[in-house]
Design a protein around this motif. Structure first.
Motif, short mmCIF file in Angstrom:
data_model
loop_
_atom_site.label_atom_id
_atom_site.label_comp_id
_atom_site.label_asym_id
_atom_site.label_seq_id
_atom_site.Cartn_x
_atom_site.Cartn_y
_atom_site.Cartn_z
N ALA A 74 4.70 8.17 -3.21
CA ALA A 74 5.14 6.84 -3.31
C ALA A 74 5.76 6.17 -4.45
O ALA A 74 4.34 6.12 -5.05
CB ALA A 74 5.53 6.07 -1.82
N TYR A 75 6.79 5.22 -4.77
CA TYR A 75 6.52 4.55 -5.77
C TYR A 75 7.93 3.41 -6.00
O TYR A 75 8.74 4.41 -4.91
CB TYR A 75 6.79 5.25 -7.39
CG TYR A 75 7.66 6.26 -7.66
CD1 TYR A 75 8.53 6.11 -8.58
CD2 TYR A 75 7.44 7.79 -7.02
CE1 TYR A 75 9.50 7.40 -8.56
CE2 TYR A 75 8.53 8.45 -7.16
CZ TYR A 75 9.56 8.53 -8.12
OH TYR A 75 10.60 9.29 -8.52
N TYR A 128 1.72 -1.33 -0.41
CA TYR A 128 0.02 -0.32 0.16
C TYR A 128 0.56 1.91 0.06
O TYR A 128 1.41 1.53 0.87
CB TYR A 128 -0.99 -0.25 0.97
CG TYR A 128 -1.67 -1.13 1.28
CD1 TYR A 128 -2.74 -1.56 0.66
CD2 TYR A 128 -1.58 -2.33 2.18
CE1 TYR A 128 -4.30 -2.47 0.51
CE2 TYR A 128 -2.39 -3.66 1.91
CZ TYR A 128 -3.39 -3.06 1.73
OH TYR A 128 -4.44 -4.56 1.70
N LEU A 129 0.63 1.94 -1.48
CA LEU A 129 1.74 3.41 -1.34
C LEU A 129 1.22 4.59 -1.09
O LEU A 129 -0.58 4.73 -0.46
CB LEU A 129 1.60 3.74 -2.61
CG LEU A 129 2.91 1.98 -3.31
CD1 LEU A 129 2.69 2.55 -4.30
CD2 LEU A 129 4.13 1.92 -2.51
N TYR A 130 1.29 5.39 0.16
CA TYR A 130 1.18 6.74 0.36
C TYR A 130 1.80 7.89 0.11
O TYR A 130 3.16 7.08 -0.47
CB TYR A 130 1.06 6.70 1.74
CG TYR A 130 0.60 5.57 2.37
CD1 TYR A 130 -1.21 5.60 2.59
CD2 TYR A 130 1.15 4.73 3.22
CE1 TYR A 130 -2.14 4.09 2.73
CE2 TYR A 130 0.50 3.25 3.64
CZ TYR A 130 -1.24 3.06 4.08
OH TYR A 130 -2.32 2.26 3.95
N ILE A 170 5.81 1.31 -9.90
CA ILE A 170 4.60 1.12 -9.29
C ILE A 170 4.12 1.85 -8.69
O ILE A 170 4.55 2.62 -7.63
CB ILE A 170 4.83 -0.06 -8.72
CG1 ILE A 170 5.16 -1.67 -9.13
CG2 ILE A 170 2.89 -0.51 -7.58
CD1 ILE A 170 4.59 -1.99 -10.60
N ARG A 171 3.04 2.86 -8.56
CA ARG A 171 2.37 3.75 -7.98
C ARG A 171 1.20 3.99 -7.58
O ARG A 171 0.15 4.52 -6.95
CB ARG A 171 2.58 4.93 -9.08
CG ARG A 171 3.33 5.73 -9.49
CD ARG A 171 3.88 6.98 -10.40
NE ARG A 171 4.72 7.14 -10.94
CZ ARG A 171 6.04 8.05 -10.35
NH1 ARG A 171 5.66 8.01 -9.46
NH2 ARG A 171 7.17 7.32 -11.32
N ILE A 178 11.97 2.77 -2.42
CA ILE A 178 10.84 3.06 -2.00
C ILE A 178 12.17 4.74 -2.51
O ILE A 178 12.37 5.41 -2.30
CB ILE A 178 10.35 3.26 -0.88
CG1 ILE A 178 8.99 3.91 -0.65
CG2 ILE A 178 11.13 3.96 -0.04
CD1 ILE A 178 8.13 2.64 -1.41
N GLU A 179 10.52 5.33 -4.28
CA GLU A 179 11.24 6.88 -4.05
C GLU A 179 9.75 7.31 -3.84
O GLU A 179 9.52 7.01 -3.73
CB GLU A 179 10.87 6.21 -5.76
CG GLU A 179 12.21 6.07 -6.24
CD GLU A 179 13.31 5.65 -5.80
OE1 GLU A 179 13.61 7.71 -5.26
OE2 GLU A 179 14.27 5.62 -6.19
N PRO A 180 10.04 8.59 -3.86
CA PRO A 180 10.83 9.52 -4.24
C PRO A 180 11.68 10.22 -2.66
O PRO A 180 13.05 10.06 -2.71
CB PRO A 180 10.23 11.12 -4.38
CG PRO A 180 9.50 10.94 -3.56
CD PRO A 180 8.52 10.11 -3.16
N ARG A 181 12.02 8.32 -1.78
CA ARG A 181 12.83 9.23 -0.45
C ARG A 181 13.83 8.58 -0.78
O ARG A 181 14.98 9.07 -0.34
CB ARG A 181 12.76 8.10 0.62
CG ARG A 181 12.48 7.93 2.34
CD ARG A 181 11.75 7.87 3.45
NE ARG A 181 12.01 6.57 3.15
CZ ARG A 181 11.03 5.78 3.88
NH1 ARG A 181 10.57 6.28 5.56
NH2 ARG A 181 11.47 4.20 4.10
N CYS A 182 14.25 7.48 -2.07
CA CYS A 182 15.44 7.09 -2.57
C CYS A 182 16.16 5.83 -1.63
O CYS A 182 17.00 6.34 -1.08
CB CYS A 182 16.43 7.88 -3.51
SG CYS A 182 17.98 7.12 -3.79
N THR A 183 15.04 5.36 -0.08
CA THR A 183 16.07 4.64 0.49
C THR A 183 16.06 2.80 -0.14
O THR A 183 14.96 2.79 -0.33
CB THR A 183 15.42 4.46 2.10
OG1 THR A 183 13.79 4.47 1.44
CG2 THR A 183 15.94 6.16 2.20
#
Length: 189
Positions: free
Chosen positions: A81-82, A76-78, A134-135, A162-167
């Motif tokens: 995130a993608y 589940y994305l919030y 995946i968005r 996980i993007e855009p956090r890039c971790t």
């Protein structure tokens, strides 16, 4: 002219300074309430509670037949995130992957089945295409077939960037089969 503007700014700054020791008194019919100016007022906020994390991962086990199971991973994305699909053709290090230790207890059949299936998006102004990002909320199923009669516990992990956090997220999981019951859970240790 500069002196006039400077004087005006100084006057504005001095008049806007808030003294935290002063309080104001507000009256309502017959009730008096004192509220300190420096303390925030408690406000009720309406609307959905936003998630602190940009994603949530849930794991489930589905019995297909005797000794054959589907391991389901729901993402589940919030907050927009993608992440990259496991079906991406490019060699990206942050693609969604599911890895388990080699073992003699079960085999993983086929690849991850992605639902809904991600699609390539072509840039109309060049010959390049965007990776399969995946968005949307997506689930993955991995078929597992037990090859042993023994109880077992096998560890692995789910990994993706996980993007855009890039971790790079590496979530430890375990698959446990005990007394005929299959468990697929996140390892909290």
């Amino acid at each position: 002219m500069k002196n006039l503007i400077l004087s005006f700014c100084l006057l504005l700054f001095i008049s806007c300074k808030i003294d935290s020791s002063k309080t104001e008194t507000a009256s309502t019919d017959s009730v008096f309430v004192q509220i300190a100016k420096s303390e925030p007022r408690n406000l009720t906020v309406y609307g959905p509670k936003l998630q602190e994390n940009p994603y949530e991962l849930k794991l489930e086990t589905h019995t297909l037949s005797n000794g054959i199971y589907d391991l389901e991973m729901k993402m589940y994305l919030y907050h927009d995130a993608y992440y990259a699909s496991p079906n991406e053709k490019k060699d990206l290090k942050g693609k969604f992957t599911f890895v388990v230790a080699n073992n003699d207890f079960f085999t993983l059949e086929n690849n991850l089945i992605e639902t809904p299936l991600s699609a390539e998006k072509h840039d109309y102004y060049s010959s390049d295409y965007d990776p399969k990002w995946i968005r949307d909320n997506t689930s993955y199923k991995q078929k597992l077939e037990i090859t042993s009669e023994e109880d077992f516990e096998v560890r692995g992990h789910i990994q993706f960037t996980i993007e855009p956090r890039c971790t790079l997220e590496k979530i430890p999981v375990f698959i446990k089969y005990e007394k005929g019951v299959m468990k697929f859970e996140i390892d909290g240790c």
